[in-house]
Design a protein around this motif. Structure first.
Motif, mmCIF file in Angstrom:
data_model
loop_
_atom_site.group_PDB
_atom_site.id
_atom_site.type_symbol
_atom_site.label_atom_id
_atom_site.label_comp_id
_atom_site.label_asym_id
_atom_site.label_seq_id
_atom_site.Cartn_x
_atom_site.Cartn_y
_atom_site.Cartn_z
ATOM 1 N N LEU A 1 8.160 -7.148 -2.993
ATOM 2 C CA LEU A 1 6.898 -7.533 -3.626
ATOM 3 C C LEU A 1 5.764 -6.652 -3.100
ATOM 4 C CD1 LEU A 1 7.499 -11.372 -3.303
ATOM 5 C CD2 LEU A 1 7.666 -10.008 -5.387
ATOM 6 N N GLY A 2 5.857 -5.359 -3.396
ATOM 7 C CA GLY A 2 4.913 -4.386 -2.852
ATOM 8 C C GLY A 2 3.473 -4.670 -3.230
ATOM 9 N N LYS A 3 3.243 -5.092 -4.485
ATOM 10 C CA LYS A 3 1.865 -5.343 -4.928
ATOM 11 C C LYS A 3 1.252 -6.490 -4.135
ATOM 12 C CE LYS A 3 1.460 -3.210 -9.368
ATOM 13 N NZ LYS A 3 2.624 -3.176 -10.275
ATOM 14 N N ASP A 4 2.047 -7.546 -3.890
ATOM 15 C CA ASP A 4 1.544 -8.676 -3.106
ATOM 16 C C ASP A 4 1.292 -8.265 -1.662
ATOM 17 O OD1 ASP A 4 1.684 -10.970 -5.045
ATOM 18 O OD2 ASP A 4 3.748 -10.259 -5.151
ATOM 19 N N ALA A 5 2.184 -7.418 -1.122
ATOM 20 C CA ALA A 5 1.992 -6.943 0.246
ATOM 21 C C ALA A 5 0.660 -6.204 0.345
ATOM 22 C CB ALA A 5 3.143 -6.030 0.658
ATOM 23 N N LEU A 6 0.368 -5.375 -0.651
ATOM 24 C CA LEU A 6 -0.903 -4.645 -0.674
ATOM 25 C C LEU A 6 -2.090 -5.600 -0.771
ATOM 26 C CD1 LEU A 6 -0.665 -1.520 -2.986
ATOM 27 C CD2 LEU A 6 -1.408 -1.597 -0.612
ATOM 28 N N ARG A 7 -1.937 -6.631 -1.633
ATOM 29 C CA ARG A 7 -3.020 -7.606 -1.818
ATOM 30 C C ARG A 7 -3.341 -8.297 -0.489
ATOM 31 N NH1 ARG A 7 -2.421 -12.589 -2.285
ATOM 32 N NH2 ARG A 7 -0.250 -12.511 -2.941
ATOM 33 N N VAL A 8 -2.294 -8.727 0.245
ATOM 34 C CA VAL A 8 -2.515 -9.388 1.539
ATOM 35 C C VAL A 8 -3.114 -8.402 2.543
ATOM 36 C CG1 VAL A 8 -1.385 -10.564 3.469
ATOM 37 C CG2 VAL A 8 -0.706 -11.088 1.123
ATOM 38 N N PHE A 9 -2.691 -7.142 2.448
ATOM 39 C CA PHE A 9 -3.240 -6.119 3.339
ATOM 40 C C PHE A 9 -4.747 -5.955 3.108
ATOM 41 C CE2 PHE A 9 -3.993 -1.479 4.202
ATOM 42 C CZ PHE A 9 -3.877 -1.561 5.581
ATOM 43 N N TYR A 10 -5.171 -5.906 1.832
ATOM 44 C CA TYR A 10 -6.605 -5.783 1.538
ATOM 45 C C TYR A 10 -7.361 -7.036 1.967
ATOM 46 C CZ TYR A 10 -5.306 -1.634 -1.136
ATOM 47 O OH TYR A 10 -4.817 -0.407 -1.497
ATOM 48 N N ASN B 1 6.318 0.267 3.585
ATOM 49 C CA ASN B 1 7.613 -0.198 3.120
ATOM 50 C C ASN B 1 7.515 -0.876 1.769
ATOM 51 O OD1 ASN B 1 10.268 -0.200 3.963
ATOM 52 N ND2 ASN B 1 9.641 -1.015 5.961
ATOM 53 N N GLY B 2 6.483 -1.725 1.637
ATOM 54 C CA GLY B 2 6.264 -2.427 0.377
ATOM 55 C C GLY B 2 6.002 -1.441 -0.747
ATOM 56 N N CYS B 3 5.151 -0.447 -0.471
ATOM 57 C CA CYS B 3 4.856 0.582 -1.473
ATOM 58 C C CYS B 3 6.153 1.275 -1.873
ATOM 59 C CB CYS B 3 3.883 1.616 -0.920
ATOM 60 S SG CYS B 3 2.240 0.955 -0.614
ATOM 61 N N VAL C 1 3.285 4.993 -5.327
ATOM 62 C CA VAL C 1 3.136 6.289 -4.671
ATOM 63 C C VAL C 1 1.683 6.577 -4.294
ATOM 64 C CG1 VAL C 1 3.448 8.774 -4.931
ATOM 65 C CG2 VAL C 1 5.168 7.201 -5.811
ATOM 66 N N GLU C 2 0.739 6.338 -5.228
ATOM 67 C CA GLU C 2 -0.666 6.680 -4.952
ATOM 68 C C GLU C 2 -1.214 5.846 -3.799
ATOM 69 O OE1 GLU C 2 -1.873 9.377 -5.875
ATOM 70 O OE2 GLU C 2 -0.046 9.593 -7.077
ATOM 71 N N GLU C 3 -0.946 4.518 -3.847
ATOM 72 C CA GLU C 3 -1.446 3.615 -2.808
ATOM 73 C C GLU C 3 -0.894 4.015 -1.440
ATOM 74 O OE1 GLU C 3 -0.222 2.829 -5.701
ATOM 75 O OE2 GLU C 3 -1.429 1.293 -6.675
ATOM 76 N N GLY C 4 0.424 4.260 -1.393
ATOM 77 C CA GLY C 4 1.062 4.637 -0.137
ATOM 78 C C GLY C 4 0.497 5.939 0.400
#
Ligand SMILES: [Zn+2]
Ligand SMILES: [Zn+2]
Length: 456
Positions: free
Chosen positions: A164-173, A192-194, A200-203
């Motif tokens: 769930l990479g998008k959710d991992a990013l959301r929690v990170f923000y 890892n989530g990315c 690719v861009e976010e990572g």
């Protein structure tokens, strides 16, 4: 340890403290069998003696015994588990994927009303995430009033693990919004989530800015994750460019990430380039790379090189660690190893597995022996993949649970391609949802498909 034992034997008066400190010595050196003997001889045991045993078992990977000792501890009403013990047993559940027992410990923690410390919440999040219940992990996470770097990191890594990479990013923000500074592990978790979600861009932006924004210089592990991200997404040339320009020497882990990307994207040319790079590493740095190399040669059908690698591995005794799977049925954890003979019901399990494989072959499943990395004839190869530990575990799961029950399995290595396609077929033929946690991520098999979309 021998000296400590001598001193102990010569003591005229031994109290629970001297017993426990000797116990601690054995546990620290991983000599748990000696520790058990001593523990049985102790006239009185206190909280610390139990804690030493439980954390000792955890430390050397004997997770089922850590849980057994915890249960025995609860039966002794002169002692009470403290926070450290609870964190240990939650971690044992996480390793084993033992959700029923983990659930029970959570209820117990609520019942005894122990203060919900950061360590306990973090351990609960980790346990639920690794037992396949990311929803429960989120609930614990959302219930924390003051989240810190540990709980955020545990949540982010859990989400990544579930793909769930998008959710991992959301929690990170969210973490950055709440002014909690990430650490190295947090960044690894997000990358890892990315990687598992092709972001690719976010990572790329996180890797490029981590030093200036959060003061964390990228280590080789971060580059490893990033190269994995690029490789999985198919940017093989860009990944190779990063390897060549990064500030440290690439190690076997980096080459391995690139190598498995070239295998996924069938880029034999790049694969061979990487092999020549690996050849230039000192052989002591190969560190398990032989297994991957011999698998790559096997997938290219170059059996003479495979035989060479195998021989090298045997000579250097760098055998790959044996596959092992765990399945929890009715609150009991069962352990299976590749080609297992140990389980009391092994004959029935093997018969069941043969029956399953026969049913699968009727819908067109045939054993994929590409990854069997030694030179056997076809039939022998089929046998070798047929007895992989997760297949034994799934056969046992189908035998011993009601039709329609979800089956959860934990595997210590990466699931091979053959087991992956067998599990997909089983989920369809038997109408079961199967959740497998392997070394790299979670797979949820439903009606013939897997949540990883065959990308792991
Ligand atoms: Zn397998
Ligand atoms: Zn999968």
């Amino acid at each position: 340890m021998e000296d400590a034992r001598k001193v102990f034997n010569q003591m005229s008066e031994r109290d629970v403290f001297s017993w426990t400190s000797l116990l601690g010595g054995y546990a620290k050196h991983g000599e748990m069998d000696r520790a058990c003997e001593l523990f049985d001889m102790m006239p009185v045991r206190n909280d610390v003696s139990w804690a030493v045993m439980i954390s000792g078992f955890l430390g050397c990977g004997r997770y089922p015994e850590a849980l057994t000792f915890f249960c025995n501890m609860l039966c002794d009403d002169r002692v009470n588990p403290n926070e450290a013990v609870l964190v240990c047993v939650l971690s044992a559940c996480a390793h084993l994927g033992a959700l029923d027992q983990g659930n029970w410990i959570h209820l117990y923690i609520d019942k005894i009303g122990i203060r919900q410390s950061s360590n306990i919440s973090t351990a609960l999040i980790d346990m639920y995430a690794k037992c396949g219940r990311i929803d429960c992990a989120s609930r614990v996470f959302n219930g924390i009033c003051k989240r810190d770097v540990l709980s955020f990191t545990s949540m982010i890594s859990g989400l990544s693990y579930h793909g769930l990479g998008k959710d991992a990013l959301r929690v990170f923000y969210q973490m950055l919004d709440e002014n909690v500074m990430p650490n190295e592990i947090t960044i690894l978790g997000v990358l890892n989530g990315c990687s598992h979600s092709g972001l690719v861009e976010e990572g790329s932006s996180i890797l490029a800015n981590m030093e200036s924004l959060w003061g964390i210089a990228p280590k080789i592990e971060h580059y490893g994750c990033y190269i994995d991200l690029l490789g999985r997404a198919g940017y093989l040339e860009r990944a190779l460019e990063v390897v060549k320009t990064m500030p440290m020497e690439p190690d076997i882990v980096i080459w391995r990430a690139l190598l498995s990307a070239s295998r996924i994207h069938h880029n034999v040319n790049l694969g061979e380039q990487i092999i020549s790079h690996i050849g230039q590493l000192k052989s002591s740095d190969h560190n398990g790379g032989e297994v991957l190399l011999s698998n790559l040669y096997a997938s290219l059908g170059r059996w003479e090189r495979v035989t060479e690698m195998r021989k090298l591995m045997v000579d250097r005794r760098s055998e790959s660690s044996p596959g092992c799977s765990w399945i929890e049925v009715n609150g009991l954890v069962h352990e299976f190893r590749v080609a297992d003979q140990l389980h009391p019901q092994i004959v029935e399990i093997r018969n069941k597995l043969n029956e399953i494989l026969k049913r699968l072959s009727q819908i067109g499943y045939s054993a994929n022996t590409m990854q069997v990395s030694f030179d056997l004839n076809e039939e022998e190869k089929e046998q070798a993949v047929a007895w992989h530990s997760e297949k034994l575990a799934i056969a046992f799961g189908l035998m011993s649970t009601e039709p329609g029950t979800l089956i959860r399995i934990v595997k210590n290595l990466r699931t091979c391609e053959d087991c992956h396609s067998a599990l997909k077929a089983i989920s369809q033929v038997y109408g079961r949802e199967i959740v497998v946690r392997d070394r790299s991520r979670f797979h949820t098999f439903i009606e013939g498909d897997c949540s990883c979309k065959d990308f792991w």
